[in-house]
Write an enzyme that holds these catalytic residues in place. Structure first.
Site, PDB file in Angstrom:
ATOM      1  N   GLY A  38       0.817  -1.206   0.000  1.00 47.98           N
ATOM      2  CA  GLY A  38       0.000   0.000   0.000  1.00 47.98           C
ATOM      3  C   GLY A  38       0.846   1.248   0.000  1.00 47.98           C
ATOM      4  O   GLY A  38       2.067   1.192   0.167  1.00 47.98           O
ATOM      5  N   VAL A  45       4.550   1.009   1.432  1.00 46.25           N
ATOM      6  CA  VAL A  45       4.762  -0.184   2.246  1.00 46.25           C
ATOM      7  C   VAL A  45       4.856  -1.414   1.343  1.00 46.25           C
ATOM      8  O   VAL A  45       4.011  -1.624   0.471  1.00 46.25           O
ATOM      9  CB  VAL A  45       3.629  -0.370   3.280  1.00 46.25           C
ATOM     10  CG1 VAL A  45       3.912  -1.577   4.165  1.00 46.25           C
ATOM     11  CG2 VAL A  45       3.451   0.882   4.112  1.00 46.25           C
ATOM     12  N   ASP A 158      -5.605  10.075  11.901  1.00 45.86           N
ATOM     13  CA  ASP A 158      -6.185   9.825  10.576  1.00 45.86           C
ATOM     14  C   ASP A 158      -6.937   8.493  10.545  1.00 45.86           C
ATOM     15  O   ASP A 158      -6.598   7.602   9.770  1.00 45.86           O
ATOM     16  CB  ASP A 158      -5.069   9.847   9.535  1.00 45.86           C
ATOM     17  CG  ASP A 158      -5.602  10.092   8.126  1.00 45.86           C
ATOM     18  OD1 ASP A 158      -6.815  10.327   7.978  1.00 45.86           O
ATOM     19  OD2 ASP A 158      -4.809  10.029   7.178  1.00 45.86           O
TER      20      ASP A 158
END
Lengths: 322, 246
Positions: A38, A45, A158
């Site tokens: 991702g 990552v 977040d």
């Protein structure tokens, strides 16, 4: 040194192909890239294997040394707190960080860190695949994670479905700690829908209520995304208000079982996430009392009961006077 | 820490070069960021080149976005610039103390402590952001989005531990020769930032460079008053420069 240039990094960056060997500059660890897992706001990552071993790990390469180090600092602090408290809450005793190093890329050094790999799917994909009845349990586990983070003095910031991973048996893990900030500081990173400031419902200062607000929006999204979308675009930014979310909660039958919890989170009425966790547990483990019983009692039964009481009373009076 | 955030949708066409003006700002310790706003079509090669150059000369960052991403972009640019400015200062210190040229060259274990200091300063240092808004005719449909983005930025800045202040300017002014107009003096309160551009008359000219020069003055003297004796009686932007290039 890295060229900062005059652009803000938002677009996707080219990733390294499978098979690339990442060698640490300082500690000489070697990792083989298998695929991209991702892309976060501040890095990519990868799924990697440590050379010479079968174990899969997640390796995050940062766009910016300072940003990534800030994230690593949070992970280190969490790790040391977890070790010293030795509490079983938050699942198994795991270590976040396995290695921190730099990799010599073509345009200079790229900072990276290696962490445990958590196989699973994002929360919204998981719920779509497995059904809404999983929301209670995954929500509970997510709240436990948030509560653990809060007790260490951080807020996640977040919070959104993309940042919550769920394993195939429903274990929950927060991913992407790039938005984590200390309680009392300003929120570093957020996404409009889940942001308390976006809904004019409070400040962007990190407190436990900030995460709980985002959690509430996340639950609304999972159960009634269409109405949430409408509410978000319908109003001008200055007239957007928590009232719109509250009326959405009240209107939607799907949200009914969670309405009390959601109402309190949106209004910022929980004094901390422990209290929120407690109410969530009560909400999901007493479904008969909260959602079903009162609604299912037929109207005629209530009326008949009232009538019979009246008759008894009249009968008593009648018997008394005679 | 001082910043100018320029919000524009095209090229400047009057007076001093905005790139030179931004370089002057940087010289004064003011970082210049630029947000290019476009909703339909592109900003044009010339426009996007100028935007990038202004930011480069001003030591800041630039980005071209639609009105929907404007709030988020402004927030991100401001934060990034604060971090970057502190990062540069820390790197200078590191060079003096350790002989290392940069944070990036420290081993990860030592980096951690330095970054802790940078994070701390990012949160607590006091910050002044002057927003300079291009109010030429083509910007008119975007101004309400700009206003919302300004309020949103204030909300983010209010959350910081350090003192944060915003001032708002637009350019050009009503009269010819009036390069920029102050819409809101330094404020820490989002509540005062309402109805900023209601009585605005749109004009065609885009004197970006002169407007930046005036905002530099505002940082120095706290006023846009045109009749300051040291300025002499030249009306042109070029004339003003003589005082800076010493």
């Amino acid at each position: 040194m890295k060229e900062k240039g005059c652009s803000v990094t938002t677009s996707s960056k080219p990733a390294y192909p499978a098979g690339t060997v990442i060698t640490g500059k300082w500690r000489k660890g070697r990792f083989v890239i298998r695929r991209v897992l991702g892309q976060g706001a501040n890095g990519i990552v990868y799924l990697v294997q440590k050379e010479g071993s079968r174990n899969p790990y997640a390796l995050k390469m940062g766009y910016d040394t300072l940003d990534l180090q800030s994230e690593i600092n949070v992970l280190m602090s969490l790790q040391s707190k977890r070790k010293s408290s030795a509490s079983p809450r938050g699942g198994t005793r795991m270590s976040y960080l396995l290695d921190v190093d730099d990799f010599k890329g073509q345009q200079g050094d790229i900072p990276f860190y290696v962490m445990r790999y958590f196989p699973g799917s994002s929360l919204h994909h998981f719920i779509r695949k497995r059904g809404r009845e999983w929301i209670g349990l995954t929500g509970l586990r997510l709240l436990e994670k948030l509560n653990g983070l809060h007790r260490s003095g951080f807020i996640f910031g977040d919070l959104k479905p993309e940042n919550v991973m769920v394993s195939d048996v429903g274990h929950v893990e927060l991913i992407d700690y790039g938005g984590v900030s200390s309680i009392g500081r300003s929120v570093k990173q957020f996404t409009e829908w889940y942001d308390r400031g976006y809904w004019n419902a409070g400040s962007r200062t990190s407190d436990e209520g900030y995460d709980l607000f985002a959690f509430a929006v996340l639950i609304i999204q999972l159960l009634n995304e269409d109405d949430l979308k409408t509410a978000a675009v319908q109003h001008l930014p200055q007239t957007r208000s928590p009232g719109q979310l509250l009326s959405l909660v009240q209107r939607s039958p799907k949200l009914k079982p969670y309405s009390e919890w959601l109402r309190r989170a949106i209004r910022g009425e929980f004094s901390n996430s422990h209290e929120a966790l407690k109410l969530w547990k009560e909400t999901i483990y007493t479904p008969a009392l909260v959602g079903k019983l009162p609604g299912k009692t037929p109207r005629w039964l209530i009326n008949a009961f009232a009538l019979s009481i009246m008759i008894v009373c009249l009968a008593c009076l009648w018997a008394f006077f005679l | 820490m001082k910043q100018i955030l320029l919000i524009t949708d095209g090229c400047s066409n009057v007076g001093t070069s905005p790139v030179l003006a931004a370089a002057h700002a940087f010289q004064e310790g003011i970082t210049v960021n630029v947000a290019g706003v476009v909703d339909y079509g592109t900003i044009g090669e010339l426009g996007s080149l100028e935007i990038a150059e202004i930011a480069k000369a001003g030591g800041g960052v630039s980005q071209v976005v639609g009105t929907r991403q404007l709030a988020q972009t402004m927030q991100m640019m401001t934060r990034k610039t604060v971090v970057q400015t502190i990062h540069q200062a820390v790197n200078r210190e590191l060079k003096q103390i350790l002989g290392h040229t940069a944070l990036e060259e420290l081993p990860p274990s030592q980096r951690s402590q330095v970054v802790q200091v940078v994070d701390e300063m990012t949160e607590t240092t006091s910050l002044q952001v002057a927003l300079l808004i291009d109010a030429s005719a083509s910007m008119k449909p975007k101004l309400s989005a700009v206003e919302d983005a300004i309020r949103d930025l204030m909300l983010s800045l209010q959350a910081r531990e350090g003192i944060s202040e915003i001032a708002v300017f637009h350019f050009p002014g009503r009269r010819s020769g009036e390069d920029t107009v102050l819409d809101s003096d330094w404020t820490r309160d989002a509540g005062t930032l309402r109805a900023l551009f209601q009585r605005l008359q749109m004009k065609g000219a885009t004197p970006t460079g002169p407007a930046i020069m005036r905002v530099i003055d505002f940082f120095r003297y706290g006023t846009l008053d045109e009749h300051q004796p040291w300025r002499g009686n030249t009306d042109e932007g070029e004339g003003m420069l003589g005082d800076y290039v010493v």
